[in-house]
Design a protein around this motif. Structure first.
Motif, PDB file in Angstrom:
ATOM      1  N   ALA A  37      34.815  21.872  41.888  1.00 23.43           N
ATOM      2  CA  ALA A  37      35.094  21.788  43.319  1.00 23.43           C
ATOM      3  C   ALA A  37      35.776  20.473  43.663  1.00 23.43           C
ATOM      4  O   ALA A  37      35.568  19.467  43.000  1.00 23.43           O
ATOM      5  CB  ALA A  37      33.803  21.926  44.115  1.00 23.43           C
TER       6      ALA A  37
ATOM      7  N   LEU B 273      38.234  22.943  55.608  1.00 24.18           N
ATOM      8  CA  LEU B 273      38.188  23.981  54.587  1.00 24.18           C
ATOM      9  C   LEU B 273      37.834  23.388  53.225  1.00 24.18           C
ATOM     10  O   LEU B 273      36.979  23.916  52.502  1.00 24.18           O
ATOM     11  CB  LEU B 273      39.551  24.687  54.511  1.00 24.18           C
ATOM     12  CG  LEU B 273      39.676  25.796  53.480  1.00 24.18           C
ATOM     13  CD1 LEU B 273      38.983  27.049  53.979  1.00 24.18           C
ATOM     14  CD2 LEU B 273      41.139  26.072  53.178  1.00 24.18           C
ATOM     15  N   THR B 274      38.463  22.283  52.873  1.00 24.20           N
ATOM     16  CA  THR B 274      38.194  21.620  51.598  1.00 24.20           C
ATOM     17  C   THR B 274      36.739  21.165  51.519  1.00 24.20           C
ATOM     18  O   THR B 274      36.078  21.334  50.490  1.00 24.20           O
ATOM     19  CB  THR B 274      39.143  20.420  51.409  1.00 24.20           C
ATOM     20  OG1 THR B 274      40.490  20.898  51.432  1.00 24.20           O
ATOM     21  CG2 THR B 274      38.881  19.699  50.101  1.00 24.20           C
TER      22      THR B 274
ATOM     23  N   ALA C 207      34.449  24.361  51.310  1.00 25.33           N
ATOM     24  CA  ALA C 207      34.621  24.985  49.998  1.00 25.33           C
ATOM     25  C   ALA C 207      33.925  24.169  48.918  1.00 25.33           C
ATOM     26  O   ALA C 207      33.230  24.721  48.058  1.00 25.33           O
ATOM     27  CB  ALA C 207      36.103  25.152  49.678  1.00 25.33           C
TER      28      ALA C 207
ATOM     29  N   VAL D 216      33.384  25.818  45.456  1.00 24.85           N
ATOM     30  CA  VAL D 216      34.675  26.480  45.302  1.00 24.85           C
ATOM     31  C   VAL D 216      35.779  25.430  45.241  1.00 24.85           C
ATOM     32  O   VAL D 216      35.841  24.535  46.080  1.00 24.85           O
ATOM     33  CB  VAL D 216      34.932  27.457  46.479  1.00 24.85           C
ATOM     34  CG1 VAL D 216      36.346  28.009  46.425  1.00 24.85           C
ATOM     35  CG2 VAL D 216      33.898  28.568  46.476  1.00 24.85           C
TER      36      VAL D 216
ATOM     37  N   ALA E 142      39.173  24.241  46.031  1.00 22.02           N
ATOM     38  CA  ALA E 142      40.188  24.554  47.043  1.00 22.02           C
ATOM     39  C   ALA E 142      41.473  23.760  46.816  1.00 22.02           C
ATOM     40  O   ALA E 142      42.274  23.605  47.732  1.00 22.02           O
ATOM     41  CB  ALA E 142      39.626  24.279  48.433  1.00 22.02           C
TER      42      ALA E 142
ATOM     43  N   ALA F 192      44.493  25.590  47.892  1.00 20.77           N
ATOM     44  CA  ALA F 192      44.406  26.199  49.225  1.00 20.77           C
ATOM     45  C   ALA F 192      45.579  25.754  50.086  1.00 20.77           C
ATOM     46  O   ALA F 192      46.161  24.690  49.881  1.00 20.77           O
ATOM     47  CB  ALA F 192      43.089  25.812  49.899  1.00 20.77           C
TER      48      ALA F 192
ATOM     49  N   LEU G 209      43.515  31.055  50.074  1.00 19.41           N
ATOM     50  CA  LEU G 209      42.530  30.590  49.102  1.00 19.41           C
ATOM     51  C   LEU G 209      42.707  31.425  47.835  1.00 19.41           C
ATOM     52  O   LEU G 209      41.946  32.363  47.583  1.00 19.41           O
ATOM     53  CB  LEU G 209      41.108  30.746  49.641  1.00 19.41           C
ATOM     54  CG  LEU G 209      40.526  29.590  50.412  1.00 19.41           C
ATOM     55  CD1 LEU G 209      39.179  29.948  51.030  1.00 19.41           C
ATOM     56  CD2 LEU G 209      40.393  28.353  49.551  1.00 19.41           C
TER      57      LEU G 209
ATOM     58  N   VAL H 225      39.988  33.198  44.976  1.00 22.57           N
ATOM     59  CA  VAL H 225      38.623  33.154  45.507  1.00 22.57           C
ATOM     60  C   VAL H 225      38.306  34.550  46.016  1.00 22.57           C
ATOM     61  O   VAL H 225      39.131  35.166  46.701  1.00 22.57           O
ATOM     62  CB  VAL H 225      38.483  32.112  46.645  1.00 22.57           C
ATOM     63  CG1 VAL H 225      37.082  32.133  47.234  1.00 22.57           C
ATOM     64  CG2 VAL H 225      38.831  30.723  46.138  1.00 22.57           C
TER      65      VAL H 225
ATOM     66  N   ALA I 200      35.763  33.857  50.433  1.00 22.45           N
ATOM     67  CA  ALA I 200      36.831  33.132  51.135  1.00 22.45           C
ATOM     68  C   ALA I 200      36.680  33.314  52.642  1.00 22.45           C
ATOM     69  O   ALA I 200      36.833  32.359  53.403  1.00 22.45           O
ATOM     70  CB  ALA I 200      38.194  33.618  50.664  1.00 22.45           C
TER      71      ALA I 200
ATOM     72  N   ILE J  37      33.936  31.102  53.910  1.00 18.05           N
ATOM     73  CA  ILE J  37      34.369  29.698  53.898  1.00 18.05           C
ATOM     74  C   ILE J  37      35.285  29.421  55.083  1.00 18.05           C
ATOM     75  O   ILE J  37      35.155  28.396  55.758  1.00 18.05           O
ATOM     76  CB  ILE J  37      35.059  29.350  52.554  1.00 18.05           C
ATOM     77  CG1 ILE J  37      34.007  29.328  51.438  1.00 18.05           C
ATOM     78  CG2 ILE J  37      35.795  28.021  52.641  1.00 18.05           C
ATOM     79  CD1 ILE J  37      34.589  29.229  50.045  1.00 18.05           C
TER      80      ILE J  37
END
Length: 161
Positions: free
Chosen positions: A2, A84-85, A88, A93, A95, A98, A125, A128, A133, A136
């Motif tokens: 991640a 989002l980062t 995630a 996850v 990203a 992304a 994404l 994912v 996704a 997220i």
């Protein structure tokens, strides 16, 4: 693996607290000034942003320079991408690949002088699971400071590409 982000304000952004205390504390203040409105100039107090602003051709203007909707779209996309980062990463996850696109629409309701803004955010994404996704993206929307600022005032559409 991640993405790791450990900048100031991460906990405040994700939990609504700063330094363990309830509420928010100011981390940074951006200052900008406008002269001439949609046919003028915007500048920041540190001089890093100094842009001529023009009405876009689609609205009967000359175009050829940024407009307020473009500036808002750019700022929202960057802020949402950061949220989002962060979300995630908390979900384990990666990203790194992304992408976030924001479209800001100027809309008119009936009367000639009654305008509102609409926003569509599209998130990419890759690799994912679509259900994960989607969760997220929803969580990023809940935590994004721009999304929260617009809550109840602006229609925001979320899309997963």
């Amino acid at each position: 693996m991640a993405s790791d982000y450990s900048g100031p304000g991460v906990e405040a952004e994700l939990t609504g607290t700063l330094g363990g205390e309830a509420g928010y504390g100011t981390l940074y203040t951006a200052r900008a000034a406008s002269t001439g409105g949609r046919s003028g100039r915007v500048t920041t107090d540190d001089g890093l942003l100094d842009l001529e602003i023009r009405v876009p051709e689609q609205l009967g203007g000359p175009g050829g320079a940024p407009n307020p909707e473009q500036l808002m779209a750019a700022a929202y996309a960057a802020c949402f991408h950061n949220s989002l980062t962060l979300v995630a990463g908390r979900a384990g996850v990666d990203a790194t690949d992304a992408g976030v696109e924001a479209a800001v629409e100027l809309r008119r309701r009936g009367r000639q002088d009654d305008y509102v803004i609409g926003v569509d955010v599209t998130v990419h994404l890759p690799e994912v699971d679509p259900r994960l996704a989607g969760r997220i993206v929803e969580q990023a929307h809940e935590h994004c400071p721009y999304s929260r600022a617009l809550l109840g005032n602006v229609e925001v559409g979320l899309h997963l590409a």
